[in-house]
Design a protein around this motif. Sequence first.
Motif, PDB file in Angstrom:
ATOM      1  N   UNK A 298       1.758  54.296  67.556  1.00  0.00           N
ATOM      2  CA  UNK A 298       2.333  54.339  66.214  1.00  0.00           C
ATOM      3  C   UNK A 298       3.634  53.891  66.229  1.00  0.00           C
ATOM      4  N   UNK A 299       4.136  52.856  65.281  1.00  0.00           N
ATOM      5  CA  UNK A 299       5.181  52.275  65.602  1.00  0.00           C
ATOM      6  C   UNK A 299       6.408  52.986  64.417  1.00  0.00           C
ATOM      7  N   UNK A 300       7.755  52.979  64.713  1.00  0.00           N
ATOM      8  CA  UNK A 300       8.500  53.488  63.781  1.00  0.00           C
ATOM      9  C   UNK A 300       9.563  52.460  63.724  1.00  0.00           C
ATOM     10  N   UNK A 301      10.058  52.134  62.293  1.00  0.00           N
ATOM     11  CA  UNK A 301      10.996  51.291  62.018  1.00  0.00           C
ATOM     12  C   UNK A 301      12.140  51.891  61.492  1.00  0.00           C
TER      13      UNK A 301
ATOM     14  N   UNK B 167      27.489  44.080  58.040  1.00  0.00           N
ATOM     15  CA  UNK B 167      26.836  44.827  58.835  1.00  0.00           C
ATOM     16  C   UNK B 167      26.212  46.238  58.028  1.00  0.00           C
ATOM     17  N   UNK B 168      27.189  46.435  56.603  1.00  0.00           N
ATOM     18  CA  UNK B 168      26.476  47.324  55.601  1.00  0.00           C
ATOM     19  C   UNK B 168      25.283  46.894  54.812  1.00  0.00           C
ATOM     20  N   UNK B 169      25.435  45.473  54.607  1.00  0.00           N
ATOM     21  CA  UNK B 169      24.363  44.942  53.918  1.00  0.00           C
ATOM     22  C   UNK B 169      22.987  44.601  54.434  1.00  0.00           C
ATOM     23  N   UNK B 170      23.256  44.351  55.864  1.00  0.00           N
ATOM     24  CA  UNK B 170      21.902  43.718  56.481  1.00  0.00           C
ATOM     25  C   UNK B 170      21.931  44.544  57.830  1.00  0.00           C
ATOM     26  N   UNK B 171      21.382  45.884  57.698  1.00  0.00           N
ATOM     27  CA  UNK B 171      21.249  46.463  58.905  1.00  0.00           C
ATOM     28  C   UNK B 171      20.506  46.014  59.959  1.00  0.00           C
ATOM     29  N   UNK B 172      20.756  46.175  61.247  1.00  0.00           N
ATOM     30  CA  UNK B 172      19.688  45.796  62.301  1.00  0.00           C
ATOM     31  C   UNK B 172      18.621  46.723  62.116  1.00  0.00           C
ATOM     32  N   UNK B 173      17.328  46.105  62.508  1.00  0.00           N
ATOM     33  CA  UNK B 173      16.088  46.968  62.612  1.00  0.00           C
ATOM     34  C   UNK B 173      15.907  47.300  64.069  1.00  0.00           C
ATOM     35  N   UNK B 174      15.358  48.301  64.155  1.00  0.00           N
ATOM     36  CA  UNK B 174      14.808  48.547  65.659  1.00  0.00           C
ATOM     37  C   UNK B 174      13.406  49.334  65.357  1.00  0.00           C
ATOM     38  N   UNK B 175      12.480  48.865  66.419  1.00  0.00           N
ATOM     39  CA  UNK B 175      11.259  49.488  66.210  1.00  0.00           C
ATOM     40  C   UNK B 175      11.020  50.395  67.746  1.00  0.00           C
ATOM     41  N   UNK B 176      10.433  51.261  67.420  1.00  0.00           N
ATOM     42  CA  UNK B 176       9.922  52.241  68.440  1.00  0.00           C
ATOM     43  C   UNK B 176       8.462  52.567  68.571  1.00  0.00           C
ATOM     44  N   UNK B 177       7.776  52.207  69.750  1.00  0.00           N
ATOM     45  CA  UNK B 177       6.525  52.571  69.779  1.00  0.00           C
ATOM     46  C   UNK B 177       6.065  53.921  70.465  1.00  0.00           C
ATOM     47  N   UNK B 178       5.151  54.640  70.030  1.00  0.00           N
ATOM     48  CA  UNK B 178       4.726  55.985  70.644  1.00  0.00           C
ATOM     49  C   UNK B 178       3.120  55.669  70.988  1.00  0.00           C
ATOM     50  N   UNK B 179       2.690  55.838  72.027  1.00  0.00           N
ATOM     51  CA  UNK B 179       1.563  55.740  72.669  1.00  0.00           C
ATOM     52  C   UNK B 179       0.846  57.064  72.687  1.00  0.00           C
TER      53      UNK B 179
END
Length: 132
Positions: free
Chosen positions: A57-60, A31-43
Amino acid sequence: MKVLIIFLFSSLSLCTNVHGQNIDAAIEKYANNYALERTYLHFDKASYSPGDTIWFKAYLMEGIYPGSGSKTLYVDWTDDKGNVLQHSLGPILKATSIGQFGIPENYTGRFIHVKAYTKWMLNFDSSFLYNN
């Protein structure tokens, strides 16, 4: 000679400690070395009509921090029947990406479904992908 080898092997095995795998430490390290990525989109707007252009616009993010692992964002645009209208990709710079999708003039569906993800996100459960 055979007795000597057995004696040396058995005394050597008694001197060494055997440790079982510590699953909690392995999960914490992962969990510390390989964090989960999440994307958020703003229209740019709340609703669109046929012929409009959807700007986004997308935020990672990796946890509460801007993501730095992935370099490409993939976005799938599908109609209400599940047919892919467009598969696009864009570069991720400083944890953001921008893009657009032109809705066809003759589009008659009720909505357009958007799915955004990175290649790294495909290694985990599909519930972590951006779906709207």
